[in-house]
Design an enzyme around this catalytic site. Structure first.
Site, PDB file in Angstrom:
ATOM      1  N   ASP A  67       0.719  -1.319  -0.150  1.00 42.68           N
ATOM      2  CA  ASP A  67       0.321   0.293  -0.063  1.00 42.68           C
ATOM      3  C   ASP A  67       0.220   1.218  -0.070  1.00 42.68           C
ATOM      4  O   ASP A  67       0.456   1.763  -0.522  1.00 42.68           O
ATOM      5  CB  ASP A  67      -1.229  -0.178   0.946  1.00 42.68           C
ATOM      6  CG  ASP A  67      -1.635   1.354   1.239  1.00 42.68           C
ATOM      7  OD1 ASP A  67      -2.122   1.848   0.581  1.00 42.68           O
ATOM      8  OD2 ASP A  67      -1.201   1.774   1.975  1.00 42.68           O
ATOM      9  N   SER A  88      -6.648   0.776   0.057  1.00 44.05           N
ATOM     10  CA  SER A  88      -5.763   1.091   0.787  1.00 44.05           C
ATOM     11  C   SER A  88      -6.161   1.564   2.136  1.00 44.05           C
ATOM     12  O   SER A  88      -4.826   0.478   3.277  1.00 44.05           O
ATOM     13  CB  SER A  88      -5.569   2.352   0.142  1.00 44.05           C
ATOM     14  OG  SER A  88      -4.705   3.157   0.838  1.00 44.05           O
TER      15      SER A  88
HETATM   16  N1  URA Z   1      -6.031   7.012   3.256  1.00 42.62           N
HETATM   17  C1  URA Z   1      -5.095   6.455   3.196  1.00 42.62           C
HETATM   18  O1  URA Z   1      -4.627   5.630   3.492  1.00 42.62           O
HETATM   19  N2  URA Z   1      -5.434   5.429   1.438  1.00 42.62           N
HETATM   20  C2  URA Z   1      -6.232   6.299   0.361  1.00 42.62           C
HETATM   21  O2  URA Z   1      -5.995   5.709  -0.631  1.00 42.62           O
HETATM   22  C3  URA Z   1      -6.614   7.093   1.013  1.00 42.62           C
HETATM   23  C4  URA Z   1      -7.009   8.214   1.942  1.00 42.62           C
END
Ligand code: URA
Length: 430
Positions: free
Chosen positions: A161, A183
């Protein structure tokens, strides 16, 4: 298989298989797949989306790209809360100690400020000495000892991520409901939770400005939580005005302390009580929302929640004296009042303008690695709907110099709108 054929399939709206996504993440982490191919694939997802099964698979693979927190049999249920981000949103600072003081384990991983929105780790680091860079071993030990830890995303958790987000951030591919859901949930699911409460913000100060998009994001994340055995509930809440009165890192810590002492602003108290009660219900500490609210209120009025915050600060190296004396938090060199320019009713306090001004005054980052000044920001006492008289002080600017004060006053001039009559606000919690 050629990576470009994956891009072409996604471009043409086809679902990728588990093996395909595994190859994407392995290639991303090993560096075998170049950034230009990864970003082309991400942009294809922005346009074409992900099938529900594909989203579940991608989220699981992203979670498993790094370490997860694991908990022994003696640890109470673990519950966390995640907000999609807003202006003045210091709910995490209130909720983590509040819920932990009710006997629930709260391993709360939070982010830094993003764009015009503040981040919980930045707010915590305004407390002198406070460390957010805990290792996973430290998190586990601290949660077992005092029931709560508040920490930043480490290199070890969901590294896929981290890499994909950093590419999305600079290639216009953040705004995708499935990519945001994967994410956020890949990181939260790596915490080994028994339950999760989501606060999805909507309105002009939120990333999801339209209620329908916020609802869709909330729905996607709730389904991902359930599919992974983590009961998840979501609230869509208003971010068309700042939450509470304080905006800016140290000022928000001070307001969180007031709230834990039972003297917070009504909107912040109301949202914290609602989300906190749902965390208790998910942890099966209370049979229903009404019973949970009674428990939450007891924790606030007895001083138990505030004492848990003091314990948390001390455990993470911060100066616990700030709890009794918020004057020990960083203080701005310059403070100036903002007066209502006319008689009237406050029709709007535009959160994005104030969030961007905090960044411009040095309280947020323009680039990764920028140092931030924790003392700067605003306290806006006039809420939408309030009747004000010309010349009445309705806000304060906290800055490091005269230029910051001028910037802050100008932002307040744009953000605080006055009109002749009452206005209807969207509900705080819809
Ligand atoms: N916050 C996150 O952790 N991921 C995203 O894609 C957008 C906001």
């Amino acid at each position: 298989m050629l990576f470009q054929s994956l891009i072409e399939r996604k471009r043409d709206g086809q679902a990728l298989s588990e093996a395909d996504w595994r190859m994407v993440l392995e290639g991303c982490l090993s560096g075998v797949v170049p950034d230009y191919q990864l970003t082309a694939l991400l942009m294809a997802v922005v346009w074409r989306g992900l099938e529900p099964a594909e989203l579940t698979t991608l989220t699981r693979l992203m979670r498993d790209s790094g370490a997860s927190l694991t908990w022994g049999p003696g640890v109470p249920p673990r519950v966390d809360k995640h907000s999609t981000g807003g202006v003045g949103d210091k709910v995490s600072l209130v909720l983590a100690p509040l819920v932990a003081s009710c006997g629930i384990a709260v391993p709360m991983m939070s982010g830094r400020g993003l764009g015009h929105t503040g981040g919980t780790t930045d707010k915590l680091e305004s407390i002198p000495g406070f460390r957010t860079d805990l290792s996973l071993t430290e998190v586990q030990a601290q949660v077992q000892r005092i029931g709560v830890a508040m920490f930043g995303q480490s290199e070890a958790m969901a590294p896929a991520d981290r890499k994909l987000y950093s590419l999305r951030d600079v290639t216009g591919s953040v705004a995708s409901i499935p990519l945001i859901a994967a994410s956020i949930m890949s990181k939260k699911l790596a915490e080994g939770l028994s339950g999760l409460v989501l606060d999805v913000k909507t309105g002009s100060g939120a990333f999801m400005r339209e209620p329908a998009s916020a609802q869709a994001l909330a729905q996607a994340m709730v389904e991902l939580g359930s599919a992974s055995g983590c009961p998840t509930i979501a609230f869509v809440t208003a971010m068309d005005r700042p939450l509470g009165r304080a905006i800016g890192n140290a000022l928000e810590v001070e307001e969180a302390l007031l709230t834990l002492a039972g003297e917070g602003p009504q909107d912040l108290v109301s949202l914290s009580r609602t989300l906190g009660a749902e965390m208790l219900v998910l942890a099966q500490r209370a049979p229903d929302h009404a019973a949970a609210l009674i428990e939450v209120d007891r924790a606030l009025t007895s001083g138990r929640a505030l004492e848990k915050f003091r314990e948390l600060v001390a455990a993470q190296g911060g100066n616990p004296a700030i709890v009794a004396d918020p004057g020990a938090l960083p203080q701005a060199a310059e403070v100036e009042l903002f007066e209502a320019p006319a008689d009237g009713v406050v029709t709007a306090v535009e959160p994005r303008v104030l969030g961007e001004a905090v960044v411009a005054m040095g309280g947020g980052r323009r680039q990764l690695g920028d140092q931030i000044d924790p003392s700067v920001g605003f306290v806006v006492s006039a809420r939408p709907g309030a009747r004000v008289a010309r010349g009445e002080p309705i806000a304060s600017v906290f800055a490091r110099d005269a230029a910051g004060i001028a910037l802050g006053l100008s932002a307040l001039g744009q953000a605080v709108r006055l009109g002749p009559a009452e206005t209807t606000l969207p509900l705080l919690i819809s």
